[in-house]
Enzyme design. Structure first.
Site, short mmCIF file in Angstrom:
data_model
loop_
_atom_site.label_atom_id
_atom_site.label_comp_id
_atom_site.label_asym_id
_atom_site.label_seq_id
_atom_site.Cartn_x
_atom_site.Cartn_y
_atom_site.Cartn_z
CE LYS A 1 -3.75 -1.99 2.81
NZ LYS A 1 -4.87 -1.76 1.88
NE ARG B 1 -10.98 -9.80 -2.19
CZ ARG B 1 -11.38 -8.89 -3.08
NH1 ARG B 1 -11.67 -9.25 -4.32
NH2 ARG B 1 -11.49 -7.62 -2.73
#
Length: 517
Positions: free
Chosen positions: A291, A365
């Site tokens: 990130k 996920r």
């Protein structure tokens, strides 16, 4: 935590540090203020003061009646309390009491503004009717009490020198009858619910070096066992033995190994089963798909879903609804290192599904797919999964509204429960074309769109998770990426930092399901 009590004596005679009354904005365009019901005796005590009484004094001090606006007036002996505080309730509702969320925000604003006080009395309108109906009394007391306790919340933090006033120690709520059974029950329930929200906030606000997966799992286990819940924690060896490929893959880059916490509440005679699942990424660098540095520190909140689910279970143990509830909290730290999982990896999930990894920053996920597949083995009637899953949720719905995907009927129930709790959520679709875009040439499914197209990014997360839900299970994925963490200035009953969303919604849903059994 701030203590809650009930009182039915004259507000003008209460021996507290401050008495809080409500004030409405006048919609006549003449800048007048209207004192809300409950403030009559306090207003009467000011009636012989120069300047036109309490309402006019407030107006001269700049009060407008806007929701959550706080204005303080020194009593100078007019009432027993040394301070009278007016909190705005917005325009006077036509033929109705203020909405529950208005009362929550007003009470929260008042208790936060009165930090440093030992005791505060809240004299806010629970209904426009006299006498109140049972439902009005319960809803009004819950709303004011929730707002008061959560508004007073402060995270202890890590400063070596105190820089803030202590939160209000005790709040007394003014009601028609302090001995009323329903009012007492509402206060008792509120204490349990707000304790769960507070615990969630504390975990979210904890520095990530102090809450890595093993520590988080240990704390969750300790809290759940103290609530007499059945707890199992799987370490990295047990995860490998049982085939939790998604959880293990995400945890590969960290020196702190992943965990899976299972917490069960199974009362005798329960005929319905609910599964709760919460994402527990204790820190998210994005892994190899790292990130940007700006704002990465807020990724300590990427375990908000797990914190909410574990805290909800502890509240359920105290509330004792007649429904079986089993929670799963997969925990991992997504780090960049020589051992981290990579774009291009193919991971075998708990249910045997093969997943092509294209973006290691879509790690939530992966751990949730494993947990959902495991939870479905318990054959739940309903499955609720909570996660800070996608930045797409913030883009689509903002920072205060959660996105909900899954079985349409259950998503609608989440929306309705969220409205009641003041934790809004909005159902979103799971289009077939989004699933088609996640077809992989080498595996059963790609973790994200195979062409890295970010269109419908929030929906991609929901579509991926649907692959792990067993047939016949009603399910709802609640994306709380925005609402779980408030980085702006405090408002209403939201402090800066972790919010505790959607603990109150989950508790409401479980109680609702229990009532139907």
């Amino acid at each position: 935590m701030t203590a809650l009590n009930l009182v039915d004596t004259d507000p003008a005679e209460l021996a507290v540090d401050a008495v809080v009354v409500g004030v409405y904005a006048h919609d006549g365009g003449d800048a007048k203020l209207l004192l809300a019901s409950g403030a009559e005796s306090v207003a009467a005590a000011f009636s012989d003061r120069p300047g036109g009484g309490l309402a006019e004094t407030l107006r001269m001090l700049g009060a407008t009646g806007a929701v959550g606006e706080v204005t303080k007036v020194a009593a100078f002996g007019a009432v027993t309390a040394p301070l009278v505080v007016a909190v705005g309730l917005g325009p006077e509702p036509a033929g109705a009491a203020p909405a529950a969320e208005t009362l929550r925000r007003a009470a929260g604003s008042a208790t936060r503004a009165l930090a440093g006080s030992t005791s505060v009395a809240l004299v806010l309108p629970l209904s426009d009717r006299d006498p109140l109906t049972d439902d009005e009394l319960t809803a009004g007391v819950r709303a004011v009490a929730e707002g008061a306790v959560l508004g007073a919340y402060q995270f202890a933090g890590y400063k070596t020198k105190a820089v803030r006033k202590d939160p209000v120690r005790k709040v007394v709520l003014h009601v028609p009858d302090a001995a009323a059974r329903l009012a007492k029950a509402a206060v008792k329930r509120t204490g349990t619910v707000t304790a769960a929200v507070t615990r969630t906030r504390d975990w979210i606000n904890t520095a990530p070096n102090e809450l890595r997966p093993p520590q988080f799992a240990a704390q969750a286990k300790e809290a759940a066992e103290a609530a007499q819940l059945d707890v199992t924690v799987l370490d990295e060896k047990a995860l490998a033995k049982q085939g939790y490929g998604g959880i293990l893959a995400v945890g590969l880059g960290s020196a702190a190994a992943p965990r899976l916490v299972r917490i069960a509440y199974e009362p005798a005679g329960a005929t319905r089963r609910v599964a709760l699942i919460g994402k527990g990424i204790t820190f998210d660098t994005g892994g190899v798909s790292i990130k940007p540095a700006q704002g990465m520190w807020e990724m300590k909140s990427d375990m908000s879903g797990a914190a909410a689910v574990v805290s909800t279970m502890i509240a359920i143990a105290a509330l004792k609804p007649k429904v079986a509830v089993v929670a799963y909290a997969p925990m991992a730290e997504n780090m960049a290192s020589g051992s981290a999982y990579r774009p291009g990896d193919v991971v075998t999930m708990y249910n045997g599904r093969k997943v092509e990894v294209l973006n290691t920053d879509a790690e939530g996920r992966m751990i949730l797919g494993d947990a959902i597949a495991r939870a479905c083995e318990d054959e739940p009637d309903y499955l609720f999964e909570v996660s800070t899953l996608t930045g797409g949720q913030v883009i689509a719905l903002g920072k205060r509204i959660s996105g909900v995907m899954g079985t349409p009927e259950l998503c609608e129930r989440v929306r309705a429960a969220g409205d009641l709790a003041g934790e809004p959520a909005w159902p979103m679709p799971l289009p077939e074309d989004v699933r088609k875009g996640m077809d992989s040439e080498v595996a059963d499914i790609s973790q994200v769109n195979a062409g890295m197209d970010r269109a419908g990014h929030m929906l991609q997360g929901g579509v991926f998770l649907s692959e792990f839900v067993a047939e016949g299970v009603q399910w709802a994925h609640i994306d709380i990426a925005g609402p779980s963490y408030h980085s702006g200035e405090a408002f209403g009953y939201w402090a800066k930092g972790g919010t505790g969303v959607p603990v109150r919604t989950l508790i409401g849903l479980v109680e609702e399901i229990a009532a139907e059994a």
